[in-house]
Write a protein that holds these residues in place. Sequence first.
Motif, short mmCIF file in Angstrom:
data_model
loop_
_atom_site.label_atom_id
_atom_site.label_comp_id
_atom_site.label_asym_id
_atom_site.label_seq_id
_atom_site.Cartn_x
_atom_site.Cartn_y
_atom_site.Cartn_z
N UNK A 120 0.87 -1.17 0.00
CA UNK A 120 0.00 0.00 0.00
C UNK A 120 0.91 1.23 0.00
N UNK A 121 0.91 1.96 -1.10
CA UNK A 121 1.84 3.09 -1.21
C UNK A 121 1.57 4.18 -0.18
N UNK A 122 0.33 4.24 0.31
CA UNK A 122 0.03 5.23 1.36
C UNK A 122 0.58 4.81 2.70
N UNK A 123 0.65 3.51 2.91
CA UNK A 123 1.17 2.97 4.16
C UNK A 123 2.15 1.84 3.82
N UNK A 124 3.32 2.18 3.30
CA UNK A 124 4.25 1.17 2.75
C UNK A 124 4.74 0.14 3.75
N UNK A 125 4.65 0.43 5.05
CA UNK A 125 5.14 -0.54 6.03
C UNK A 125 4.02 -1.42 6.56
N UNK A 126 2.80 -1.20 6.09
CA UNK A 126 1.67 -2.03 6.51
C UNK A 126 1.59 -3.28 5.64
N UNK A 127 1.14 -4.39 6.19
CA UNK A 127 1.03 -5.65 5.44
C UNK A 127 -0.42 -6.08 5.21
N UNK A 128 -1.37 -5.18 5.46
CA UNK A 128 -2.77 -5.53 5.29
C UNK A 128 -3.05 -6.01 3.87
N UNK A 129 -2.51 -5.30 2.88
CA UNK A 129 -2.75 -5.68 1.49
C UNK A 129 -2.16 -7.07 1.19
#
Length: 212
Positions: A120-129
Amino acid sequence: MALLLEHEFPELLAGQEVSTARFLDSVQHIPPFFDCLGSTVFMPIKSDVSGNIEKLRAVYLTDPVRLCTLRELVTHERDAASAAGSEWPRSGATLALMWLKRGLRFIQTLLQSLVDGVRDERHPDHMTVNATLAYGASLRRYHGWLVQKVFSAAVHGAPYRSDFLRALSKGAAVPEALCLEQVALFLRHFTPHVDAIYSLYDELGAELDYTA
């Protein structure tokens, strides 16, 4: 990536059957992977994977010579069920391996998405996607509405990418690029095993489409 590469799957050549013993030796080290995801909501998958590995092992140990490959194991149960007039593949090692391969596909899709740079480019450190993609590719269609809701909450609670990669490295401060290279090394032998089991089930008509 010490967690996974310490027990790397053996190379599987095109058209080669999956050795039951070698598969069990490798896959028994997979359950701790789910600890790296942090959320306790992933623990049912870990428990399911562990339980199905043990069910598979128990059947294999009844006749290791005859059941030397996963194909031999599944077809032996099919033939035995046909002779006894019982239902197949809703029991035994065939059912255990069916659910096990789905858990392995979850892992494979999640790791491959990281290697491929999906984020997720808005939250690059998140792994939800990444977790959502993996769940959709492996388990979602086999879960009822309530279980899907539980896992929807779980994937939104997936760990930060940096924390997950550190957990895979057993807490070591491994640069992300190097860790992803090691993930790719693990997948080079892991993915062919998962694909081979899926192909086997398609070939034998052993796949069941019911929801849990």
